[in-house]
Design an enzyme around this catalytic site. Structure first.
Site, PDB file in Angstrom:
ATOM      1  N   SER A   1       1.086   8.598  -0.382  1.00  0.00           N
ATOM      2  CA  SER A   1      -0.101   8.057   0.282  1.00  0.00           C
ATOM      3  C   SER A   1       0.215   6.703   0.928  1.00  0.00           C
ATOM      4  CB  SER A   1      -1.240   7.962  -0.742  1.00  0.00           C
ATOM      5  OG  SER A   1      -2.467   7.651  -0.124  1.00  0.00           O
TER       6      SER A   1
ATOM      7  N   HIS B   1      -0.666  12.165   3.178  1.00  0.00           N
ATOM      8  CA  HIS B   1      -1.904  12.933   3.305  1.00  0.00           C
ATOM      9  C   HIS B   1      -2.946  12.063   3.994  1.00  0.00           C
ATOM     10  CE1 HIS B   1      -3.479  11.487  -0.935  1.00  0.00           C
ATOM     11  NE2 HIS B   1      -3.291  10.487  -0.096  1.00  0.00           N
TER      12      HIS B   1
END
Length: 203
Positions: A100, A125
């Protein structure tokens, strides 16, 4: 969560013994370690370290080691912007995982100076979060989330040299990469087993 005592390093100086906590000792060697989720408190410490090292020597590289599951987007962007703002080049090295916002910061290192060890895991993501409140508030929050998503995709595309359409597609769900796959993706520049291999890279 069990309490883990802070390691200390004792050094001999001409004035006697001097004790450092491990992070302060690493800072002496221009090493910053991000080993937690990213939040405002963590971001403030890392930003302060970056600014301090710039004031110490604006022409010498800073090494940012990352083992982080990610965290707050705004906190991560604050670190990222400071990495771009300071004069020293910031080399990023992934140990363990960079997921992330951790992966975002890894990609944001100086070109040619982004590394990972062989067994590191990288994951990208889209940002996530729930919205609460009145319908108008939810609409405002959703628009802001879309704006941030577009901004993150734009920055990631620039650092990886991937088409933004691919970044948008790949970040729709958790997208995991090995160190080698992250190199092929353009998220890092090289995979190395020993520190000396990274030090041989051109400065």
């Amino acid at each position: 969560m069990p309490y883990i005592p802070m390691p200390y390093v004792v050094e001999q100086t001409h004035r006697g013994e001097r004790s450092y906590d491990i992070y302060s000792r690493l800072l002496k060697d221009r090493i910053i370690f991000l080993g937690t989720p990213v939040d405002d408190d963590v971001a403030n410490v890392i930003i302060a370290q970056l600014l301090f090292l710039e004031s110490e020597d604006p022409d010498k590289d800073i090494n940012l080691y990352i083992n982080s599951p990610g965290g707050s987007v705004t906190s991560g962007l604050a670190i990222y912007d400071t990495m771009q703002y300071v004069k020293p080049q910031v080399s990023t090295i992934c140990l363990g995982q960079a997921a992330s916002m951790g992966a975002f910061l890894l990609a944001g290192g100086a070109a040619g100076k982004r590394f990972a060890v062989p067994n590191a895991r990288i994951m990208i993501h889209q940002l996530s979060g729930g919205f609460q409140g009145q319908a108008t508030d939810i609409e405002i929050q959703a628009k802001e989330a879309l704006r941030l998503k577009a901004k993150l995709n734009e920055i990631m595309a620039r650092h990886t040299r991937q088409p933004i359409e691919r970044i948008e597609r790949d970040t729709e769900r958790d997208y995991f990469m090995s160190a080698g796959e992250a190199k092929e993706y353009g998220l890092i520049d090289d995979v190395f087993l020993h520190k000396k291999a990274a030090e041989k890279k051109p400065q």
